[in-house]
Design a protein around this motif. Structure first.
Motif, PDB file in Angstrom:
ATOM      1  N   LEU A 218       0.826  -1.207   0.000  1.00  0.00           N
ATOM      2  CA  LEU A 218       0.000   0.000   0.000  1.00  0.00           C
ATOM      3  C   LEU A 218       0.862   1.259   0.000  1.00  0.00           C
ATOM      4  O   LEU A 218       1.921   1.298   0.637  1.00  0.00           O
ATOM      5  N   VAL A 219       0.389   2.271  -0.679  1.00  0.00           N
ATOM      6  CA  VAL A 219       1.030   3.594  -0.678  1.00  0.00           C
ATOM      7  C   VAL A 219       0.685   4.233   0.684  1.00  0.00           C
ATOM      8  O   VAL A 219      -0.417   4.022   1.203  1.00  0.00           O
ATOM      9  N   PRO A 220       1.638   4.999   1.287  1.00  0.00           N
ATOM     10  CA  PRO A 220       1.392   5.521   2.646  1.00  0.00           C
ATOM     11  C   PRO A 220       0.095   6.337   2.776  1.00  0.00           C
ATOM     12  O   PRO A 220      -0.297   7.073   1.867  1.00  0.00           O
ATOM     13  N   ASP A 221      -0.542   6.167   3.943  1.00  0.00           N
ATOM     14  CA  ASP A 221      -1.844   6.798   4.204  1.00  0.00           C
ATOM     15  C   ASP A 221      -1.840   8.309   3.982  1.00  0.00           C
ATOM     16  O   ASP A 221      -2.803   8.870   3.456  1.00  0.00           O
ATOM     17  N   SER A 222      -0.752   8.983   4.422  1.00  0.00           N
ATOM     18  CA  SER A 222      -0.753  10.454   4.339  1.00  0.00           C
ATOM     19  C   SER A 222      -0.870  10.911   2.880  1.00  0.00           C
ATOM     20  O   SER A 222      -1.571  11.873   2.559  1.00  0.00           O
ATOM     21  N   VAL A 223      -0.195  10.185   1.984  1.00  0.00           N
ATOM     22  CA  VAL A 223      -0.234  10.528   0.553  1.00  0.00           C
ATOM     23  C   VAL A 223      -1.660  10.343   0.029  1.00  0.00           C
ATOM     24  O   VAL A 223      -2.240  11.204  -0.637  1.00  0.00           O
ATOM     25  N   ILE A 224      -2.240   9.186   0.365  1.00  0.00           N
ATOM     26  CA  ILE A 224      -3.568   8.835  -0.147  1.00  0.00           C
ATOM     27  C   ILE A 224      -4.617   9.815   0.362  1.00  0.00           C
ATOM     28  O   ILE A 224      -5.486  10.273  -0.390  1.00  0.00           O
TER      29      ILE A 224
END
Ligand code: AMP
Length: 225
Positions: A70-76
């Motif tokens: 998964l791509v990091p939460d903050s980016v998403i």
């Protein structure tokens, strides 16, 4: 024009289409978005556009995507905030949220905007079918058409029936990565169903291991109840 906008407003809803990778969220989301005049927000599509465009976000995200992580939460969460602000009267989220932190983050965001999730639709498909759907998937980089070498072969080898471009096998649809994506789904994403059950958003589960039209009919029936 006035009548059209008016009809769409009647159906304005904020939905989450939930399920493992390959469950058909993208396909169902596109059909539903068109039928109900809702905006589809697919974090996977936003990330793939960024990868294609070679932006800083795309270069960073690609490492995670190709590995099935998964791509990091903050980016998403940053990407989703922008998309929701653009969505106007209703949206369908496809492939988001994927972690409890994302579910909490978007709830806080929606609260601020005085919006909420009206329904969560969970598409259930057995693992063996998911592996075939994903590892057999080929897509056209030119017109976006999707094929499957097991169930929906292109007429001429690996060329697009519509525009004749060479079809591609997404790096994250390779078998080892698919297995990792399913693992990540079970560990990090599936617990969100319980999160919604305890936080009041209505959760509806549908058998997604059927034809596109059958699944769509069930979704529409739930939304029309
Ligand atoms: P999808 O097309 O939705 O299966 O997304 C493809 C890939 O993009 C995933 O395997 C992740 O690497 C990344 N991705 C998409 N949506 C998210 C999300 N909400 N959170 C983290 N990573 C995501």
């Amino acid at each position: 024009m006035y009548v059209y906008a008016h009809v769409n407003d009647l159906f304005a809803m904020n939905l989450v289409l939930f399920g493992p990778p390959g469950a058909g969220k993208g396909t169902q989301g596109s059909v539903l978005a068109e039928r109900r005049g809702l905006m589809k927000i697919s974090t996977g599509d936003i990330l793939r556009d960024a990868v294609r465009a070679g932006t800083t976000l795309g270069i960073e995200a690609r490492k995670f995507m190709d590995a099935g992580e998964l791509v990091p939460d903050s980016v998403i969460l940053g990407l989703v905030r922008e998309a929701i602000e653009d969505a106007g009267s209703g949206f369908i989220m496809d492939g988001f949220p994927r972690t409890i932190a994302q579910a909490e983050g978007v709830d806080a965001m929606l609260d601020e905007m005085q919006k909420s999730i009206d329904a969560v639709i969970v598409l259930e498909v057995p693992d063996e079918a998911l592996v075939k759907r994903l590892s057999g998937r080929r897509s056209c980089p030119n017109c976006g058409s999707i094929y499957n070498v097991y169930f929906d072969k292109p007429k001429h080898d690996e060329k697009c029936d519509r525009c004749n471009a060479e079809l591609v096998h997404r790096a994250d649809d390779k078998k080892e990565t698919v297995v990792r994506r399913l693992d990540v789904y079970k560990q990090q994403t599936q617990p969100i169903i319980e999160y919604y059950q305890t936080h009041g958003a209505p959760v509806h589960t549908i058998d997604g291991d059927r034809g596109i039209e059958d699944v769509q009919r069930d979704i529409l029936q739930i939304l029309d109840r």
